[in-house]
Design a protein around this motif. Structure first.
Motif, mmCIF file in Angstrom:
data_model
loop_
_atom_site.group_PDB
_atom_site.id
_atom_site.type_symbol
_atom_site.label_atom_id
_atom_site.label_comp_id
_atom_site.label_asym_id
_atom_site.label_seq_id
_atom_site.Cartn_x
_atom_site.Cartn_y
_atom_site.Cartn_z
ATOM 1 N N ALA A 190 -5.203 -14.273 -1.643
ATOM 2 C CA ALA A 190 -4.946 -13.514 -0.407
ATOM 3 C C ALA A 190 -3.634 -12.744 -0.555
ATOM 4 C CB ALA A 190 -4.877 -14.465 0.787
ATOM 5 N N TRP A 191 -2.642 -13.425 -1.075
ATOM 6 C CA TRP A 191 -1.346 -12.785 -1.251
ATOM 7 C C TRP A 191 -1.473 -11.593 -2.212
ATOM 8 C CZ3 TRP A 191 2.488 -10.769 -3.871
ATOM 9 C CH2 TRP A 191 3.685 -10.586 -3.191
ATOM 10 N N ALA A 192 -2.184 -11.820 -3.306
ATOM 11 C CA ALA A 192 -2.311 -10.757 -4.317
ATOM 12 C C ALA A 192 -3.161 -9.588 -3.791
ATOM 13 C CB ALA A 192 -2.910 -11.332 -5.596
ATOM 14 N N MET A 193 -4.146 -9.881 -2.926
ATOM 15 C CA MET A 193 -4.946 -8.779 -2.351
ATOM 16 C C MET A 193 -4.094 -7.977 -1.376
ATOM 17 S SD MET A 193 -8.842 -10.234 -1.808
ATOM 18 C CE MET A 193 -8.491 -11.578 -0.711
ATOM 19 N N ASP A 194 -3.280 -8.685 -0.608
ATOM 20 C CA ASP A 194 -2.349 -8.026 0.314
ATOM 21 C C ASP A 194 -1.460 -7.062 -0.479
ATOM 22 O OD1 ASP A 194 0.496 -7.961 1.394
ATOM 23 O OD2 ASP A 194 -0.410 -9.023 3.080
ATOM 24 N N PHE A 195 -0.966 -7.589 -1.587
ATOM 25 C CA PHE A 195 -0.053 -6.814 -2.422
ATOM 26 C C PHE A 195 -0.761 -5.600 -3.041
ATOM 27 C CE2 PHE A 195 2.779 -5.975 -5.931
ATOM 28 C CZ PHE A 195 4.015 -6.130 -5.326
ATOM 29 N N ALA A 196 -1.967 -5.838 -3.564
ATOM 30 C CA ALA A 196 -2.705 -4.745 -4.216
ATOM 31 C C ALA A 196 -3.075 -3.666 -3.196
ATOM 32 C CB ALA A 196 -3.969 -5.297 -4.881
ATOM 33 N N ALA A 197 -3.364 -4.080 -1.954
ATOM 34 C CA ALA A 197 -3.693 -3.095 -0.914
ATOM 35 C C ALA A 197 -2.450 -2.246 -0.605
ATOM 36 C CB ALA A 197 -4.195 -3.812 0.335
ATOM 37 N N ARG A 198 -1.297 -2.895 -0.531
ATOM 38 C CA ARG A 198 -0.066 -2.119 -0.283
ATOM 39 C C ARG A 198 0.211 -1.135 -1.423
ATOM 40 N NH1 ARG A 198 3.378 -4.721 3.706
ATOM 41 N NH2 ARG A 198 2.295 -6.602 4.355
ATOM 42 N N LEU A 199 0.021 -1.628 -2.657
ATOM 43 C CA LEU A 199 0.234 -0.717 -3.799
ATOM 44 C C LEU A 199 -0.719 0.468 -3.704
ATOM 45 C CD1 LEU A 199 0.625 -2.922 -7.019
ATOM 46 C CD2 LEU A 199 2.391 -1.684 -5.795
ATOM 47 N N SER A 200 -1.975 0.193 -3.318
ATOM 48 C CA SER A 200 -2.988 1.254 -3.228
ATOM 49 C C SER A 200 -2.565 2.291 -2.185
ATOM 50 C CB SER A 200 -4.340 0.668 -2.826
ATOM 51 O OG SER A 200 -4.699 -0.359 -3.704
ATOM 52 N N CYS A 201 -1.985 1.822 -1.096
ATOM 53 C CA CYS A 201 -1.557 2.743 -0.044
ATOM 54 C C CYS A 201 -0.360 3.569 -0.521
ATOM 55 C CB CYS A 201 -1.213 1.931 1.201
ATOM 56 S SG CYS A 201 -0.921 2.952 2.631
ATOM 57 N N ARG A 202 0.536 2.891 -1.221
ATOM 58 C CA ARG A 202 1.721 3.588 -1.740
ATOM 59 C C ARG A 202 1.322 4.711 -2.704
ATOM 60 N NH1 ARG A 202 7.499 3.003 -2.260
ATOM 61 N NH2 ARG A 202 7.161 2.334 -0.146
ATOM 62 N N LEU A 203 0.213 4.486 -3.425
ATOM 63 C CA LEU A 203 -0.254 5.512 -4.378
ATOM 64 C C LEU A 203 -1.183 6.531 -3.702
ATOM 65 C CD1 LEU A 203 -1.052 3.221 -7.439
ATOM 66 C CD2 LEU A 203 0.876 4.784 -7.190
ATOM 67 N N ASN A 204 -1.242 6.473 -2.367
ATOM 68 C CA ASN A 204 -2.097 7.383 -1.573
ATOM 69 C C ASN A 204 -3.581 7.251 -1.884
ATOM 70 O OD1 ASN A 204 -0.004 8.524 -0.116
ATOM 71 N ND2 ASN A 204 0.470 9.934 -1.805
ATOM 72 N N LEU A 205 -3.975 6.081 -2.374
ATOM 73 C CA LEU A 205 -5.407 5.857 -2.605
ATOM 74 C C LEU A 205 -6.053 5.333 -1.321
ATOM 75 C CD1 LEU A 205 -5.076 3.986 -6.026
ATOM 76 C CD2 LEU A 205 -6.131 6.230 -5.690
ATOM 77 N N LEU A 206 -5.285 4.552 -0.565
ATOM 78 C CA LEU A 206 -5.816 3.878 0.628
ATOM 79 C C LEU A 206 -5.077 4.409 1.852
ATOM 80 C CD1 LEU A 206 -7.626 1.358 1.414
ATOM 81 C CD2 LEU A 206 -5.523 0.017 1.328
ATOM 82 N N SER A 207 -5.809 4.628 2.946
ATOM 83 C CA SER A 207 -5.149 5.183 4.140
ATOM 84 C C SER A 207 -4.337 4.092 4.853
ATOM 85 C CB SER A 207 -6.197 5.751 5.100
ATOM 86 O OG SER A 207 -6.859 4.677 5.747
ATOM 87 N N PRO A 208 -3.285 4.487 5.562
ATOM 88 C CA PRO A 208 -2.486 3.495 6.305
ATOM 89 C C PRO A 208 -3.336 2.717 7.316
ATOM 90 C CG PRO A 208 -1.327 5.593 6.199
ATOM 91 C CD PRO A 208 -2.687 5.842 5.623
ATOM 92 N N ASP A 209 -4.332 3.374 7.928
ATOM 93 C CA ASP A 209 -5.185 2.657 8.896
ATOM 94 C C ASP A 209 -5.979 1.547 8.218
ATOM 95 O OD1 ASP A 209 -4.338 4.132 10.935
ATOM 96 O OD2 ASP A 209 -6.204 5.274 11.240
ATOM 97 N N ASP A 210 -6.572 1.882 7.067
ATOM 98 C CA ASP A 210 -7.323 0.859 6.339
ATOM 99 C C ASP A 210 -6.395 -0.277 5.909
ATOM 100 O OD1 ASP A 210 -9.693 2.151 6.641
ATOM 101 O OD2 ASP A 210 -9.816 2.961 4.609
ATOM 102 N N LEU A 211 -5.190 0.103 5.474
ATOM 103 C CA LEU A 211 -4.239 -0.936 5.060
ATOM 104 C C LEU A 211 -3.959 -1.883 6.225
ATOM 105 C CD1 LEU A 211 -2.269 -2.146 2.968
ATOM 106 C CD2 LEU A 211 -0.507 -0.628 3.868
ATOM 107 N N THR A 212 -3.717 -1.327 7.396
ATOM 108 C CA THR A 212 -3.421 -2.171 8.558
ATOM 109 C C THR A 212 -4.585 -3.132 8.834
ATOM 110 O OG1 THR A 212 -2.155 -0.360 9.454
ATOM 111 C CG2 THR A 212 -2.720 -2.108 10.996
ATOM 112 N N GLY A 213 -5.810 -2.611 8.762
ATOM 113 C CA GLY A 213 -6.985 -3.465 9.001
ATOM 114 C C GLY A 213 -7.045 -4.604 7.999
#
Ligand code: NAD
Length: 349
Positions: free
Chosen positions: A254-277
């Protein structure tokens, strides 16, 4: 009974989901069938397998070793097993991985059947044909790709599971949602409290959707040459964090998925809304391990975790990012780049 069939470069496997408990006695009657299970599962359910010769492991990850495999080979030898024998693995992921490895290597391969009894093994590990043991401190570093003939999944077994084991499985189900299924993600967003309460209908739907996702990927890429790598989402750092920070598997992933999602958002791959969800769902399920907050492991342990991971190839690492909810992308990045991203994320808090 729901039936699913895996047909891939690894061969074929039939997965049955439903109330199979009552028909288990018949498995014991299969000619020359033998059972591998662990002590906890045996103490709860051995009455279901009266008459089957059995090998009973100590519960837990420490049993996933070559020395256990040697003991099992000796039993197989004493029992005079041959290729017409069937090995039944009845238990969680540890029992499943050991059963598959011992069966697939003895006499160059005996048929085996898995009956997974934890949420993690029902939703994930029993499907897909990865077998193996740990070696020199590395997880699953010795193993085979061999499909079980049958996987018999009865969610009823989950009623005796402790909460921590439900969470370990929940992390894998969230992983399947994040890499492949916005529908499963919406379901979990709504139903996570009932999942934790072991609601039978919710567990059944979560397990079924998970195995549909995983088996479809395995059918397309049995030996992890491409798409199957997406299933490592949250595991590149998760496995190593589990060890170095003494976290449960579910918490670490869970921790690593949280982290990978944040990295994805930082690289503009994932939208901030999806990250929040995503962060909200992880926080609901894993209140203590999610988010870059006080529970953050020291930066150095993340660096060490990335370096330790066996999936690291030379100076590059294959890292799974998200480009949306239900969409994963695998990128081969230089190790120093991942380290830089980790530092960057820590600085921004
Ligand atoms: N092969 C794969 O593709 C794959 C994928 C993911 C994980 N894995 C492996 O799976 C393993 C983890 O599996 P796990 O989470 O099932 O752990 P586990 O097998 O250690 O089981 C967890 C605990 O639950 C107990 N248990 C099992 N069924 C029970 C039941 N119905 N009621 C009460 N207690 C029960 C077990 O005795 C054990 O103490 C790891 O070794 C991991 O590497 C393999």
């Amino acid at each position: 009974l729901k039936e699913l069939r895996i047909s891939s470069s690894l061969g074929t496997s039939t997965i049955c989901l439903g109330p199979i408990r009552r028909s288990l006695e018949q498995l014991g009657a299969i000619q020359k069938s033998v059972l591998i299970t662990d002590r906890n599962v045996a103490s709860l359910y051995s009455h279901l397998f009266l008459g089957c010769r059995s090998f009973i492991l100590s519960p837990g990850e420490e049993s996933k070793s070559l020395s256990t495999i040697e003991k099992i080979y000796r039993k197989f030898f004493d029992w005079r097993l041959d290729r017409s024998s069937t090995v039944i693995g009845f238990g969680g992921g540890v029992v499943g991985d050991i059963t598959g490895f011992a069966a697939s290597t003895y006499l160059r391969g005996l048929p085996f059947i898995l009956i997974p009894t934890t949420l993690l093994s029902q939703a994930d590990s029993s499907v897909g044909g990865k077998t193996g043991v740990n070696f020199l401190g590395y997880k699953n570093i010795i193993g085979t790709f061999t499909l079980p003939r049958f996987v018999l999944i009865d969610p009823c077994f989950l009623q005796t599971l402790p909460e921590e084991e439900i969470l370990n499985g929940a992390a894998e189900i969230v992983k399947h949602a994040l890499i492949a299924s916005p529908g499963l993600f919406r379901f979990l967003k709504k139903e996570w409290p009932r999942l934790l309460r072991k609601d039978k209908a919710v567990l059944k739907k979560a397990v079924l959707t998970s195995i549909q996702i995983k088996s479809a990927i395995v059918c397309r890429d049995g030996k992890e040459k491409g798409e199957r790598r997406k299933l490592n989402f949250g595991h590149t750092l998760g496995h190593a964090l589990e060890k170095s920070c003494a976290l449960s598997h579910g918490q670490a992933v869970a921790w690593a998925m949280d982290f990978a999602a944040r990295l994805s958002c930082r690289l503009n791959l994932l939208s901030p809304d999806d990250l929040t969800g995503i962060l909200t769902l992880l926080k609901n399920l894993f209140p203590s391990s999610s988010s870059l907050s006080s529970s953050l492991p020291p930066k150095e342990s993340l660096h060490a975790a990335a370096r330790l991971d066996k999936k690291r190839e030379a100076e590059d690492i294959r890292f799974v990012f998200l480009s949306g909810i239900g969409k994963a992308v695998v990128k081969k990045i230089p190790y120093f780049e991942l380290e830089r991203l980790i530092d960057d994320l820590y600085q921004s808090g």
